[in-house]
Scaffold this active site. Structure first.
Site, PDB file in Angstrom:
ATOM      1  N   ASP A  36      62.773 -45.595 -70.995  1.00 35.67           N
ATOM      2  CA  ASP A  36      63.172 -46.951 -71.368  1.00 35.67           C
ATOM      3  C   ASP A  36      63.491 -47.726 -70.100  1.00 35.67           C
ATOM      4  O   ASP A  36      63.682 -47.148 -69.031  1.00 35.67           O
ATOM      5  CB  ASP A  36      64.404 -46.897 -72.283  1.00 35.67           C
ATOM      6  N   ASP A  62      58.623 -48.360 -67.677  1.00 30.60           N
ATOM      7  CA  ASP A  62      58.061 -49.641 -68.099  1.00 30.60           C
ATOM      8  C   ASP A  62      56.691 -49.336 -68.686  1.00 30.60           C
ATOM      9  O   ASP A  62      55.749 -49.019 -67.961  1.00 30.60           O
ATOM     10  CB  ASP A  62      57.945 -50.583 -66.897  1.00 30.60           C
ATOM     11  N   TYR A 155      51.992 -59.919 -84.268  1.00 32.73           N
ATOM     12  CA  TYR A 155      52.516 -58.566 -84.454  1.00 32.73           C
ATOM     13  C   TYR A 155      51.513 -57.711 -85.225  1.00 32.73           C
ATOM     14  O   TYR A 155      51.270 -56.552 -84.882  1.00 32.73           O
ATOM     15  CB  TYR A 155      53.851 -58.627 -85.190  1.00 32.73           C
TER      16      TYR A 155
END
Length: 250
Positions: A36, A62, A155
């Site tokens: 993370d 990343d 999305y």
């Protein structure tokens, strides 16, 4: 234990679904690496797991950066000598309808939601192959299976891409004993969506589309991920696995 000594890398594991999956996996004997960008939150998640007797580590990842992926997989292999399971969980949703969607926001969503899992597969497959095979779990959504009237188009585009990326990886790398499946939750009642769920209309709409009459919990998703990661799913490959209470069956 269903994942005893399995080495797992989970992206976006510092909180939300990723953290729930990490906790569930470690209770079943897995060694988990939480990848993370949120170091403070991620390390807190790791400490919480260790306090319960689990084995977990944090590494900065990343998912949009190829170098970051190379470094992350190398770290896992250096620490444990192998990788058995990859969970591509990291994702973002910038809620702008198509007529208002800023190009830079679309680019950001594509980078995290599509490029991230793509790079994760690219750099994890060699490590999984060296381990004799393994499991890749890609976090999609009901929006990766059907058009969803409550969710903006961008999305849906990204999660649909994840669905077919999964199937392609599944058929091409089965020869290496690498299985790849996608999870497709409906709205999950996590801390990240808690504010939106305070809106009575939002909650009513989302509850109304689920035949089982409740929202998914993070445990529901974590349990499904556990099954796909485990040897119990040894013949499950290329599946789009809904965790939606029947939403996409209607």
């Amino acid at each position: 234990m269903r994942l005893k000594d399995k080495v797992v890398l989970i992206t976006g594991g510092a909180q939300g679904l990723g953290e729930a999956i990490a906790k569930r996996f470690t209770r079943e004997g897995a060694v988990v690496f939480i990848g993370d960008l949120k170091a403070e939150t991620g390390n807190a998640a790791v400490e919480g797991i260790r306090a319960q007797g689990g084995k977990a580590f944090f590494l900065t990842l990343d998912v949009t950066s190829e170098k970051s992926w190379i470094d992350a997989v190398a770290t896992v292999e250096k620490e444990c000598g192998r990788l058995d399971v990859l969970v591509n969980n990291a994702g973002i949703n910038i809620r702008e309808p198509i007529e208002e969607m800023k190009v830079e926001n679309l680019d950001a969503m594509l980078a995290v939601n599509v490029k991230g899992p793509f790079l994760g597969c690219k750099h994890s497959i060699p490590a999984l192959r060296k381990s004799g095979g393994g499991s890749i779990i890609n976090m999609s959504s009901v929006c990766g299976l059907v058009g969803h009237k409550y969710t903006p188009e961008a999305y849906t585009v990204t999660k649909g891409a994840v669905t077919l990326l999964t199937k392609t990886i599944a058929v091409r790398f089965a020869k290496d004993n690498i299985r790849c499946n996608s999870l497709h939750p409906s709205t999950v009642e996590t801390a990240l969506v808690a504010e939106r769920l305070k809106d009575p209309k939002f909650r009513e709409d989302r509850l109304g589309e689920v035949p089982l009459g409740r929202l998914a919990g993070d445990t529901d998703v974590a349990n499904a991920a556990l099954f796909l990661a485990s040897d119990e799913a040894a013949f499950i490959n290329g599946v789009a696995f809904p965790v939606d209470g029947g939403t996409t069956a209607d």
